[in-house]
Design a protein around this motif. Structure first.
Motif: not given
Length: 830
Positions: A403, A405-406, A410, A412, A438, A441
């Protein structure tokens, strides 16, 4: 270019090389195919592989094993805590929270990381491969467990770099096994037909792994994988060891938990007992002389009792196998076969579980110990330009979902079981530098799901203050490692059309879409972008599917007269700052230099010993220092004791073996007491006395193996000579040029040699294994050579040349006319 595959195992390693004749597993300097994953430190040098394992008992604190399970891990990781509980070494936490082992090296305290220990082992494997291939080894393919995380894979790559190796691919062990199985199959279904699904189960020392692979002609695709790191072969060994520790504590009042050396000896014997129970269902003994406090201990175990004790472990193995089948989406009827590899695959209970889960009896067509190394060597040959290998594509998978994320969202990006290697292109709309984090998950065998953070720099607002389009290419490379391959800033620039006939050039590309920017901060409207699978060698090319929307009539009306202007896109590569767990490039470079210094130090000590060694008569090898002499005695004690219970057991009487074992125990105790500090000649004399006991038994084993071949070769030479004599008597033209006296001489030698063979053959056939042979294999070979030297010059005597035919006089010869020249002067006549 070297074509080498390393099977880096938790307990031992194998090396396979590609040669003109195919794939070959090579032996080390001890003539063994397997090299223990063991590193030891001494006062003047390091010991690696077999040499380190042989002196483990006497140098327990400075001999390190099981470091593969510590790669890329943190000191406070629960997995690390469980592994360290069974190791006798002193471990410390490094400055970055990693694991360090404290040892005595070169007379000083030293701390080494698991990556450094792995690099040392790779150095040994590299030297072994170079000795076999006679060339410098750089390019290799190394196996890794399929469940290794990003951090563990990066740590392994760092270790290979320290050893001076260029890793072409980190290959999952189950995938390497599948490649070794499928590439030789000639009956695989065609590409348009349903694939052949085969299950591969690898029962190793540290984990049980399973994979289901689909095969078509020239193609291998991994469908699913599963594993269990709590049910490896080491866990079964530990179960037996704990059982006998408790039994001996009650029965003999000795506690092996308080004596690391005694527990190690017990663990070694329990590992042997486990192997014996795989082949025998009867009650089997375990006996250890002078175990602790001068007490001999013994116990018994049978397979049924052991399987009851191991029920929780077997349950975990069965759960891993069922999970693999469920993740693949196949039914048992879709499975073609089940192949098993690894030392633990010989356990009958595990074989029964495999048959129960998959509905097929496990097959052992692959070499259970060497299949992984052979698969790695095949992959290396496929990636090497020096070898021509039949086309066979390999598609692996990513076992964990990844996954991104910013700041504003986010996604996947790579789901579970996504194919590897693979690239995807993402589009972000930003006005300033931004960071992508990064993470894994879902459930992973690692306490920290963090993979890395990637900061895209030098992002600025557009001329009108709006967000800029940034293309970010992310990928899982051929090693299974996540990376941000590139980041590109796309700037829209409007330019007036050039006058007619003006052919100016520009580095910018025309944007036919000129689509309005999406909302600031987010990726492209479709969220995920498709990609293209990487091929071997991997390609960084990726398919961009988030292209801008086509222009609409409404957009044209808004632009008015500007639509005649060209809208161009200028591409600017942006730097990406990467932060990932593990060592920095500077640290890796420093440790690489340190490894080079240790290699040079080892070589210098080896050369010094070689130049200082006197030449000793007989079979005793020259030993240069007191420590080396002591180690030689110790190694011989452990080697002979082990072999008396294994391959030498049938070649000596029981009462003699008992007396030899008593002498070995006495010598071992002497080494740790009054023999701790002795002069070199004392150890050499002691070794000579031990060899007087052990070498005759080893000679019987050697003779037993070599004698049949020597007798067969001599018999074949006699038969060949007899056929030649009979052919002469039958007027065979091949021997018509031989004289009768020569044939009679051959017949005389033939009769003598046949009588000698008949006499010795009867004696040797009735010889017991515990008796010394009256005639050695070397003597038989010498008799064969002497016989052939007597008869072959006669039987192979060349026929006399036929008489020359006189040529007619030159005047009688027809005159040769010169060839006529062709009409075409440019044509040559041959």
């Amino acid at each position: 270019m070297s074509v080498v595959g390393f099977d880096f195992g938790n307990e031992s390693c194998y090396i396979a090389v590609a040669r003109a004749g195919g794939i070959e597993t090579i032996a080390n300097d001890f003539s063994q195919r397997q090299t223990p994953s063991c590193v030891a430190f001494g006062p003047k040098n390091r010991l690696l592989g077999v040499a380190a394992k042989n002196q483990q008992v006497t140098n327990l604190k400075n001999t390190v094993v099981n470091f593969k399970r510590l790669m890329g891990r943190k000191y406070r990781d629960p997995h690390v805590t469980r592994v360290l509980a069974d190791l006798p070494n002193t471990f410390v936490e490094t400055e970055d929270g990693g694991v360090g082992v404290k040892v005595q090296y070169m007379g000083e305290d030293a701390v080494f990381r698991p990556e450094q220990l792995t690099a040392m082992l790779f150095t040994k494997l590299k030297e072994t491969a170079e000795a076999a291939l006679k060339i410098k080894v750089v390019d290799v393919v190394i196996s890794v467990p399929c469940f290794f995380t990003d951090a563990e894979r990066r740590a392994l790559l760092d270790a290979a770099q320290m050893a001076g190796l260029n890793v072409l691919r980190l290959m999952n062990e189950t995938t390497a096994t599948a490649l070794a199985y499928g590439i030789y199959k000639q009956d695989l279904p065609a590409a348009e037909e349903p694939p052949r699904n085969v299950v591969f189960v690898d029962c190793g020392q540290s984990a049980v792994q399973a994979a289901i692979c689909a095969f078509n002609k020239g193609k291998l695709k991994v469908l699913s994988t599963s594993w269990d790191t709590t049910a490896g072969g080491a866990e079964f060994d530990r179960l037996l060891t704990d059982h006998f520790v408790a039994e001996f504590r009650t029965k003999y009042r000795v506690d092996a938990e308080k004596n690391a050396r005694a527990r190690l000896r017990l663990a070694t014997e329990c590992a042997k007992l486990k192997k014996q129970m795989s082949a025998n269902s009867t009650r089997l003994p375990i006996n250890i002389e002078c175990f602790m406090e001068d007490k001999d201990v013994s116990g018994y175990m049978e397979r049924a009792t052991f399987e009851e004790m191991a029920a929780p472990l077997l349950t975990a193995v069965g759960a891993a196998l069922r999970r693999c089948l469920e993740n693949s989406g196949l039914a048992t009827s879709d499975i073609y076969a089940v192949e098993i590899v690894g030392g633990g695959s010989r356990v009958p209970a595990i074989k029964g579980l495999i048959e129960q889960v998959f509905g097929h009896s496990p097959s052992t067509t692959l070499n259970q110990d060497e299949a992984v190394a052979r698969g790695c060597a095949l992959q290396c040959a496929m990636l090497s330009p020096t070898f021509k290998v039949r086309e066979f594509s390999v598609t692996d998978l990513q076992p964990y979902p990844i996954r991104l994320l910013w700041e504003t969202g986010d996604m996947e990006i790579f789901p579970r079981n996504h194919e590897v290697s693979f690239s995807k292109m993402l589009t972000f709309h930003q006005v300033e530098p931004f960071t992508i984090t990064c993470k894994y998950s879902g459930d992973i065998p690692y306490p920290d799901p963090f993979i890395g953070s990637f900061t895209v720099q030098n992002v600025t607002p557009g001329a009108d203050g709006e967000s800029q389009k940034v293309k970010v290419k992310v990928r899982i490379n051929i090693h299974g490692v996540f990376t941000v391959a590139s980041a590109t800033l796309l700037e829209r620039v409007e330019e007036a059309p050039a006058p007619a006939g003006d052919a100016t050039t520009t580095p910018m590309e025309t944007d036919p879409a000129a689509a309005p920017a999406a909302e600031q901060g987010g990726p492209a409207a479709d969220g995920t972008a498709d990609g293209d699978r990487d091929t071997s060698p991997p390609s960084d090319a990726a398919m961009e599917t988030d292209a801008a929307k086509p222009e609409t009539p409404a957009d044209s009306k808004e632009q008015g007269d500007v639509k005649k202007d060209k809208v161009k896109v200028r591409k600017t590569e942006l730097p990406v700052e990467t932060v990932v767990p593990g060592m920095s490039p500077r640290e890796v470079g420093s440790l690489t230099e340190k490894e080079g210094q240790m290699i040079a130090s080892d070589k210098q000590e080896k050369d010094r010993q070689a130049s200082a060694c006197p030449v000793w008569p007989g079979y005793i090898t020259a030993i240069c220092t007191e420590q080396d002499s002591k180690n030689a005695v110790e190694e011989y004690v452990y080697d002979l004791r082990s072999r008396l219970q294994d391959d030498l057991a049938e070649f000596e009487r029981d009462e003699v073996k008992t007396s030899i074992n008593a002498e070995l125990d006495t010598t071992e105790n002497w080494l740790y007491e009054e023999g701790e500090e002795c002069l070199k000649h004392v150890y050499i004399d002691r070794l000579a006395d031990l060899k007087k006991l052990g070498e005759p038994i080893k000679n019987r084993l050697r003779e037993f193996g070599e004698r049949p071949g020597a007798l067969e070769a001599l018999s074949a030479s006699i038969q060949q000579c007899d056929k030649a004599v009979n052919a002469y008597r039958a007027d065979d033209q091949r021997y018509a040029h031989l004289d009768t006296a020569e044939i009679e001489k051959v017949e005389k030698h033939l009769t003598e040699k046949r009588q000698w063979l008949d006499k010795n053959l009867g004696t040797l056939c009735n010889l017991a294994k515990t008796q010394d042979p009256p005639t050695s294999a070397q003597q038989i070979w010498a008799e064969k050579q002497a016989f052939e030297n007597l008869v072959n010059p006669i039987l192979n005597k060349p026929k006399p040349k036929p008489p020359k035919v006189e040529e007619p006089p030159a005047a009688d010869k027809p005159e040769e006319k010169p060839a006529e020249k062709p009409a075409d002067a440019n044509m040559d006549v041959e």
